[in-house]
Design an enzyme around this catalytic site. Structure first.
Site, PDB file in Angstrom:
ATOM      1  N   ARG A  45     -40.625  45.756 -57.800  1.00 40.67           N
ATOM      2  CA  ARG A  45     -40.346  44.887 -58.936  1.00 40.67           C
ATOM      3  C   ARG A  45     -39.652  43.601 -58.500  1.00 40.67           C
ATOM      4  O   ARG A  45     -39.355  42.733 -59.293  1.00 40.67           O
ATOM      5  CB  ARG A  45     -39.499  45.638 -59.961  1.00 40.67           C
ATOM      6  N   LYS A 152     -40.522  64.049 -55.474  1.00 38.15           N
ATOM      7  CA  LYS A 152     -39.686  64.894 -56.308  1.00 38.15           C
ATOM      8  C   LYS A 152     -38.578  64.056 -56.943  1.00 38.15           C
ATOM      9  O   LYS A 152     -38.308  62.977 -56.440  1.00 38.15           O
ATOM     10  CB  LYS A 152     -39.081  66.024 -55.498  1.00 38.15           C
ATOM     11  N   ASP A 181     -43.266  68.080 -51.341  1.00 35.76           N
ATOM     12  CA  ASP A 181     -42.030  68.791 -51.067  1.00 35.76           C
ATOM     13  C   ASP A 181     -41.884  68.700 -49.552  1.00 35.76           C
ATOM     14  O   ASP A 181     -42.602  69.378 -48.820  1.00 35.76           O
ATOM     15  CB  ASP A 181     -42.122  70.253 -51.509  1.00 35.76           C
ATOM     16  N   HIS A 182     -40.974  67.864 -49.091  1.00 35.29           N
ATOM     17  CA  HIS A 182     -40.998  67.563 -47.650  1.00 35.29           C
ATOM     18  C   HIS A 182     -40.673  68.780 -46.784  1.00 35.29           C
ATOM     19  O   HIS A 182     -40.979  68.793 -45.605  1.00 35.29           O
ATOM     20  CB  HIS A 182     -40.112  66.352 -47.321  1.00 35.29           C
ATOM     21  N   LYS A 186     -42.168  70.442 -42.633  1.00 40.98           N
ATOM     22  CA  LYS A 186     -41.377  70.763 -41.443  1.00 40.98           C
ATOM     23  C   LYS A 186     -42.148  71.753 -40.572  1.00 40.98           C
ATOM     24  O   LYS A 186     -42.635  72.768 -41.052  1.00 40.98           O
ATOM     25  CB  LYS A 186     -40.022  71.367 -41.844  1.00 40.98           C
ATOM     26  N   GLU A 220     -25.847  72.163 -46.249  1.00 44.56           N
ATOM     27  CA  GLU A 220     -25.777  70.762 -45.813  1.00 44.56           C
ATOM     28  C   GLU A 220     -24.333  70.382 -45.593  1.00 44.56           C
ATOM     29  O   GLU A 220     -23.461  70.774 -46.369  1.00 44.56           O
ATOM     30  CB  GLU A 220     -26.357  69.851 -46.892  1.00 44.56           C
ATOM     31  N   ASP A 239     -32.190  69.579 -57.377  1.00 50.48           N
ATOM     32  CA  ASP A 239     -32.316  68.844 -56.122  1.00 50.48           C
ATOM     33  C   ASP A 239     -32.867  69.728 -54.994  1.00 50.48           C
ATOM     34  O   ASP A 239     -33.661  69.260 -54.183  1.00 50.48           O
ATOM     35  CB  ASP A 239     -30.939  68.288 -55.714  1.00 50.48           C
ATOM     36  N   HIS A 244     -37.316  73.014 -52.743  1.00 53.82           N
ATOM     37  CA  HIS A 244     -37.292  73.410 -51.333  1.00 53.82           C
ATOM     38  C   HIS A 244     -37.057  74.918 -51.144  1.00 53.82           C
ATOM     39  O   HIS A 244     -37.755  75.578 -50.390  1.00 53.82           O
ATOM     40  CB  HIS A 244     -36.221  72.639 -50.566  1.00 53.82           C
ATOM     41  N   LYS A 344     -23.887  71.389 -50.846  1.00 54.90           N
ATOM     42  CA  LYS A 344     -23.462  70.216 -50.086  1.00 54.90           C
ATOM     43  C   LYS A 344     -22.036  70.428 -49.596  1.00 54.90           C
ATOM     44  O   LYS A 344     -21.274  71.193 -50.170  1.00 54.90           O
ATOM     45  CB  LYS A 344     -23.537  68.975 -50.973  1.00 54.90           C
ATOM     46  N   LYS A 349     -24.889  71.745 -41.114  1.00 55.34           N
ATOM     47  CA  LYS A 349     -26.261  71.663 -41.589  1.00 55.34           C
ATOM     48  C   LYS A 349     -27.061  72.780 -40.946  1.00 55.34           C
ATOM     49  O   LYS A 349     -27.199  72.826 -39.721  1.00 55.34           O
ATOM     50  CB  LYS A 349     -26.831  70.310 -41.158  1.00 55.34           C
TER      51      LYS A 349
HETATM   52  C1  BG6 Z   1     -33.737  66.142 -50.446  1.00 50.29           C
HETATM   53  C2  BG6 Z   1     -32.564  66.187 -51.373  1.00 50.29           C
HETATM   54  O1  BG6 Z   1     -34.910  66.500 -51.117  1.00 50.29           O
HETATM   55  O2  BG6 Z   1     -33.534  67.032 -49.379  1.00 50.29           O
HETATM   56  C3  BG6 Z   1     -31.287  65.858 -50.622  1.00 50.29           C
HETATM   57  O3  BG6 Z   1     -32.747  65.265 -52.438  1.00 50.29           O
HETATM   58  C4  BG6 Z   1     -31.135  66.743 -49.423  1.00 50.29           C
HETATM   59  O4  BG6 Z   1     -30.145  65.991 -51.469  1.00 50.29           O
HETATM   60  C5  BG6 Z   1     -32.412  66.726 -48.581  1.00 50.29           C
HETATM   61  O5  BG6 Z   1     -30.058  66.256 -48.656  1.00 50.29           O
HETATM   62  C6  BG6 Z   1     -32.335  67.728 -47.472  1.00 50.29           C
HETATM   63  O6  BG6 Z   1     -33.450  67.561 -46.636  1.00 50.29           O
HETATM   64  P1  BG6 Z   1     -33.388  67.856 -45.095  1.00 50.29           P
HETATM   65  O7  BG6 Z   1     -34.761  67.590 -44.616  1.00 50.29           O
HETATM   66  O8  BG6 Z   1     -32.372  66.942 -44.516  1.00 50.29           O
HETATM   67  O9  BG6 Z   1     -32.978  69.288 -44.968  1.00 50.29           O
END
Ligand code: BG6
Length: 496
Positions: A45, A152, A181-182, A186, A220, A239, A244, A344, A349
């Protein structure tokens, strides 16, 4: 390589595009995986010329930690693939200009007007953009394939996810829709399927006869990272849990698909999600725990609590930790609880799936009645470990737990970013690693009770402990004490 195509990124000046998408596309392109007839149209934008956008993108690549090693001359060439269009997403102009970009790409490269539209925008824009593309005929596949990637969160509850699915389907066929969904991108998440279904020794044990319970953890260390605006609305259930963790659960619990293809796998995931008892709104306290981090210390440094983070309301009740117990009503898993937790500002992690086996039926040695554990470490230190009991050296027959460990870095290859994998799959038209409409729907059905109970009755108390449902946990600790009660008394969360 995919056919000649244009990648159109909506919301290209946003954080996700800068930090993850542009580096992922660049990496794929530099490795020759996108072919030479490829370009990128950024849409935003903000009023910007192509040249200004090119500068912006190159700076983003140089700054992102995710960018692969840049080969000499590469950035200069990549730059020439980039174009920019701006406009209001509710108006037709911007889509009209996107259409002109596709015409130009076709003239440049020949071939068809293939396009992947990536919606890297706030969720409120998914529907307007999808509609805009539809109005101008950009979803029509007569001049080339057209696909849409949706980030998402997909909806904020069951009803809104259904509305969004309906709205998207008014314009696109399900086969054109790629919900991201990333976690599915992985490597080690995909390895879960490889190990389960590419070996003969695990499957026979993978059921209620041998498994005591399963623990899925995504902890995390990070806090809010300046995302209060989004996170205050979302909270940990939307989230992380609904998407995930539910995906990790489905891949762990599903039956073996008949083939490794998109629909066979997604059918199995849906089947197991359907077998999960939805969390009952009236009994949330007995199967779930939520928490919010307070001030504490991470790696020896003091950090503020959630409510002190910039942009968070003073009395915010947004949960940053959740643990749930899922029960699966099918033959394989009857009586085997799945415990999922994520939060969080936990001590570190780590994402892992641990299959915890039943104890041996009889203890004939001192020690040695521990439960064996097969753990899939998704990140970091990617790998698989098996914990079992062994004799310790010496005269006496004393057992101790030992670990057999496979580390993914034994392959010696750098792990790809999940976004590269997923982007390339979408370009190639492979939807295996993208949640289908019905998966998203069932995942929402499972967690809906949680959201309804927690959002309807702020301040109510759990029956059992009398503690507030939203317990505080200090940053840098493993979450509220109630989470131990949830899994206990005969089981405990793994110390990771
Ligand atoms: C995201 C969330 O989808 O995934 C974040 O919005 C989170 O809050 C993240 O930190 C975690 O992803 P990864 O790949 O770092 O485990």
């Amino acid at each position: 390589a995919p056919e000649p195509a244009t990648l159109v990124i909506f919301g290209v000046t946003g954080d996700l595009a800068k930090r993850k998408l542009l580096p992922a596309v660049f990496g794929l392109w530099q490795d020759g995986l996108l072919g030479s007839a490829f370009n990128i149209v950024g849409v935003g934008r903000q009023d910007m010329t192509d040249e200004a956008f090119r500068d912006f993108a190159i700076t983003a690549l140089k700054e992102s930690k995710e960018t692969d090693a840049i080969l000499p001359g590469s950035l200069e060439k990549f730059r020439e693939l980039l174009y920019y269009e701006f406009g209001e997403f509710g108006e037709d102009d911007v889509y009209d200009r996107v259409r002109t970009e596709l015409d130009r790409a076709e003239e440049e490269h020949g071939g068809r007007k293939n396009a992947l539209f990536y919606l890297s925008t706030p969720p409120s824009l998914f529907e307007p953009i999808s509609n805009g593309l539809g109005r101008l005929g950009l979803a029509d596949e007569s001049e080339g394939w057209r696909r849409i990637v949706i980030e998402k969160p997909f909806g904020r509850d069951l009803a809104s996810a259904r509305e969004l699915n309906d709205a998207i389907h008014r314009v696109w066929d399900e086969s054109q829709v790629y919900r991201i969904d990333h976690y599915l991108g992985k490597e080690t998440v995909q390895n879960l399927m490889a190990i389960r279904f590419g070996n003969a020794i695990f499957e026979p044990l993978w059921n209620r006869g041998y498994v005591d319970h399963v623990q899925i953890t995504a902890s995390e260390d990070l806090g809010l990272e300046g995302r209060a605006g989004y996170y205050e609305e979302a909270g940990v259930v939307r989230d992380m849990l609904q998407n995930h963790l539910m995906q990790l659960f489905a891949l762990t619990a599903m039956e073996a698909p008949a083939a490794f293809d998109a629909d066979a796998i997604r059918d199995e995931k849906v089947k197991v999600l359907r077998a999960v008892k939805p969390i009952p709104k009236g009994r949330v306290g007995s199967v779930a725990v939520r928490g919010q981090y307070g001030a504490g210390a991470m790696y020896g440094e003091k950090v503020p609590g959630y409510r002190q983070e910039p942009g968070v309301k003073t009395g915010s009740r947004t949960p940053t930790y959740v643990a749930v117990k899922l029960e699966v009503d099918n033959w394989r898993w009857q009586g085997v609880p799945f415990f999922l937790r994520t939060g969080k500002r936990l001590p570190k992690k780590v994402t892992e799936i641990a299959v915890v086996f039943k104890r041996p039926p009889l203890g004939i040695f001192p020690g040695g009645l521990e439960r064996n554990v097969l753990a899939f470490r998704i990140q970091p230190d990617e790998g698989v470990s098996l914990k079992f009991s062994s004799k310790t050296p010496g005269q006496e027959m004393v057992l101790r737990e030992v670990v057999m460990d496979f580390r993914y870095d034994a392959f010696g290859a750098q792990l790809e970013s999940p976004y590269s994998r997923l982007l390339l799959d979408a370009m190639l038209g492979d939807a295996t690693l993208f949640p289908r409409e019905d998966e998203v729907d069932h995942a929402w059905q499972i967690v809906s009770g949680l959201l309804e109970a927690w959002e309807a009755a702020p301040g109510s108390r759990t029956g059992k402990t009398g503690a507030p449902e939203l317990s505080n946990y200090a940053a840098g600790t493993w979450g509220p004490d109630e989470a131990e009660e949830l899994i206990g008394p005969d089981r405990r969360w793994r110390r990771l």
